[in-house]
Design a protein around this motif. Structure first.
Motif, mmCIF file in Angstrom:
data_model
loop_
_atom_site.group_PDB
_atom_site.id
_atom_site.type_symbol
_atom_site.label_atom_id
_atom_site.label_comp_id
_atom_site.label_asym_id
_atom_site.label_seq_id
_atom_site.Cartn_x
_atom_site.Cartn_y
_atom_site.Cartn_z
ATOM 1 N N VAL A 65 12.506 9.941 -5.623
ATOM 2 C CA VAL A 65 11.987 8.910 -4.713
ATOM 3 C C VAL A 65 12.468 9.089 -3.272
ATOM 4 N N PRO A 66 13.756 9.261 -3.024
ATOM 5 C CA PRO A 66 14.161 9.458 -1.616
ATOM 6 C C PRO A 66 13.513 10.687 -0.976
ATOM 7 N N GLU A 67 13.358 11.760 -1.747
ATOM 8 C CA GLU A 67 12.705 12.960 -1.228
ATOM 9 C C GLU A 67 11.254 12.672 -0.870
ATOM 10 N N MET A 68 10.566 11.924 -1.729
ATOM 11 C CA MET A 68 9.165 11.584 -1.462
ATOM 12 C C MET A 68 9.036 10.691 -0.234
ATOM 13 N N LEU A 69 9.936 9.731 -0.114
ATOM 14 C CA LEU A 69 9.868 8.831 1.036
ATOM 15 C C LEU A 69 10.125 9.580 2.337
ATOM 16 N N GLU A 70 10.895 10.635 2.277
ATOM 17 C CA GLU A 70 11.093 11.482 3.463
ATOM 18 C C GLU A 70 9.825 12.239 3.825
ATOM 19 N N ARG A 71 8.966 12.459 2.825
ATOM 20 C CA ARG A 71 7.737 13.233 3.035
ATOM 21 C C ARG A 71 6.493 12.385 3.264
ATOM 22 N N VAL A 72 6.649 11.079 3.407
ATOM 23 C CA VAL A 72 5.462 10.251 3.638
ATOM 24 C C VAL A 72 4.777 10.770 4.895
ATOM 25 N N PRO A 73 3.520 11.151 4.793
ATOM 26 C CA PRO A 73 2.837 11.659 5.978
ATOM 27 C C PRO A 73 2.775 10.599 7.084
ATOM 28 N N LYS A 74 3.005 11.044 8.298
ATOM 29 C CA LYS A 74 2.974 10.130 9.438
ATOM 30 C C LYS A 74 1.644 9.387 9.492
ATOM 31 N N LYS A 75 0.562 10.037 9.122
ATOM 32 C CA LYS A 75 -0.762 9.418 9.157
ATOM 33 C C LYS A 75 -0.838 8.223 8.198
ATOM 34 N N VAL A 76 -0.194 8.322 7.046
ATOM 35 C CA VAL A 76 -0.176 7.212 6.091
ATOM 36 C C VAL A 76 0.497 6.003 6.738
ATOM 37 N N ILE A 77 1.629 6.228 7.366
ATOM 38 C CA ILE A 77 2.370 5.144 8.019
ATOM 39 C C ILE A 77 1.564 4.568 9.181
ATOM 40 N N ASN B 172 0.827 -1.205 0.000
ATOM 41 C CA ASN B 172 0.000 0.000 0.000
ATOM 42 C C ASN B 172 0.866 1.262 0.000
ATOM 43 N N LEU B 173 2.025 1.187 0.633
ATOM 44 C CA LEU B 173 2.945 2.329 0.597
ATOM 45 C C LEU B 173 3.471 2.520 -0.820
ATOM 46 N N TRP B 174 3.755 1.416 -1.521
ATOM 47 C CA TRP B 174 4.200 1.541 -2.916
ATOM 48 C C TRP B 174 3.111 2.182 -3.760
ATOM 49 N N SER B 175 1.847 1.870 -3.482
ATOM 50 C CA SER B 175 0.735 2.497 -4.218
ATOM 51 C C SER B 175 0.710 4.000 -3.961
ATOM 52 N N TRP B 176 0.921 4.395 -2.716
ATOM 53 C CA TRP B 176 0.984 5.815 -2.369
ATOM 54 C C TRP B 176 2.123 6.473 -3.151
ATOM 55 N N LEU B 177 3.287 5.807 -3.166
ATOM 56 C CA LEU B 177 4.443 6.347 -3.870
ATOM 57 C C LEU B 177 4.163 6.471 -5.366
ATOM 58 N N ASP B 178 3.511 5.464 -5.947
ATOM 59 C CA ASP B 178 3.150 5.531 -7.372
ATOM 60 C C ASP B 178 2.288 6.754 -7.676
ATOM 61 N N ARG B 179 1.298 7.018 -6.817
ATOM 62 C CA ARG B 179 0.415 8.185 -7.028
ATOM 63 C C ARG B 179 1.213 9.485 -6.936
ATOM 64 N N GLU B 180 2.110 9.553 -5.956
ATOM 65 C CA GLU B 180 2.922 10.763 -5.799
ATOM 66 C C GLU B 180 3.868 10.945 -6.987
ATOM 67 N N LEU B 181 4.433 9.850 -7.468
ATOM 68 C CA LEU B 181 5.326 9.933 -8.632
ATOM 69 C C LEU B 181 4.572 10.395 -9.874
ATOM 70 N N ALA B 182 3.341 9.956 -10.018
ATOM 71 C CA ALA B 182 2.534 10.377 -11.172
ATOM 72 C C ALA B 182 2.339 11.887 -11.167
ATOM 73 N N LYS B 183 2.245 12.481 -9.996
ATOM 74 C CA LYS B 183 2.087 13.944 -9.894
ATOM 75 C C LYS B 183 3.357 14.664 -10.328
ATOM 76 N N GLU B 184 4.521 14.083 -10.016
ATOM 77 C CA GLU B 184 5.808 14.715 -10.337
ATOM 78 C C GLU B 184 6.232 14.464 -11.783
ATOM 79 N N GLY B 185 5.944 13.260 -12.275
ATOM 80 C CA GLY B 185 6.264 12.916 -13.662
ATOM 81 C C GLY B 185 7.739 12.952 -14.005
#
Length: 111
Positions: free
Chosen positions: A75-87, A51-64
């Motif tokens: 990717v490393p920048e996005m993983l640093e920004r994963v909202p605590k609530k998601v985790i 499910n975290l990979w799905s979140w990352l896929d959606r975020e990557l689609a926004k950045e393109g």
């Protein structure tokens, strides 16, 4: 891990993939004092990381990203920004996942 560790022991879920069983990986977890319980292989219903990979896929689609180099930067920048609530939501889903898997005698669940 740093976002959630707080003062509690940390248990890390990993499957039985060969790369996860490598000596260097096993030693890293031991050095960091991170418990890794035995986990059934090929258990996507119990693996909330999907499910975290799905979140990352959606975020990557926004950045393109347009190249592999851009992807490696983003990717490393996005993983640093994963909202605590998601985790927290993923971690909190584990009892439901386990119960659903047990109810279906190890069969497929909605997860």
């Amino acid at each position: 891990m740093e976002k959630l560790r707080q003062d509690q022991p940390f248990i890390f879920q990993k499957d039985n993939a060969h790369s996860h069983r490598a000596k260097i990986v096993t030693e890293w977890f031991t050095d960091k004092e991170i418990e890794c319980p035995k986990w059934p292989a090929n258990s996507p219903d119990l693996n909330c990381i999907e499910n975290l990979w799905s979140w990352l896929d959606r975020e990557l689609a926004k950045e393109g990203p347009r190249s592999f180099g851009e992807l490696k930067e983003i990717v490393p920048e996005m993983l640093e920004r994963v909202p605590k609530k998601v985790i927290e939501n993923l971690v909190d889903s584990m009892p439901r996942r386990i119960n659903a898997c047990m109810k279906n005698k190890g069969g497929v669940t909605r997860y």
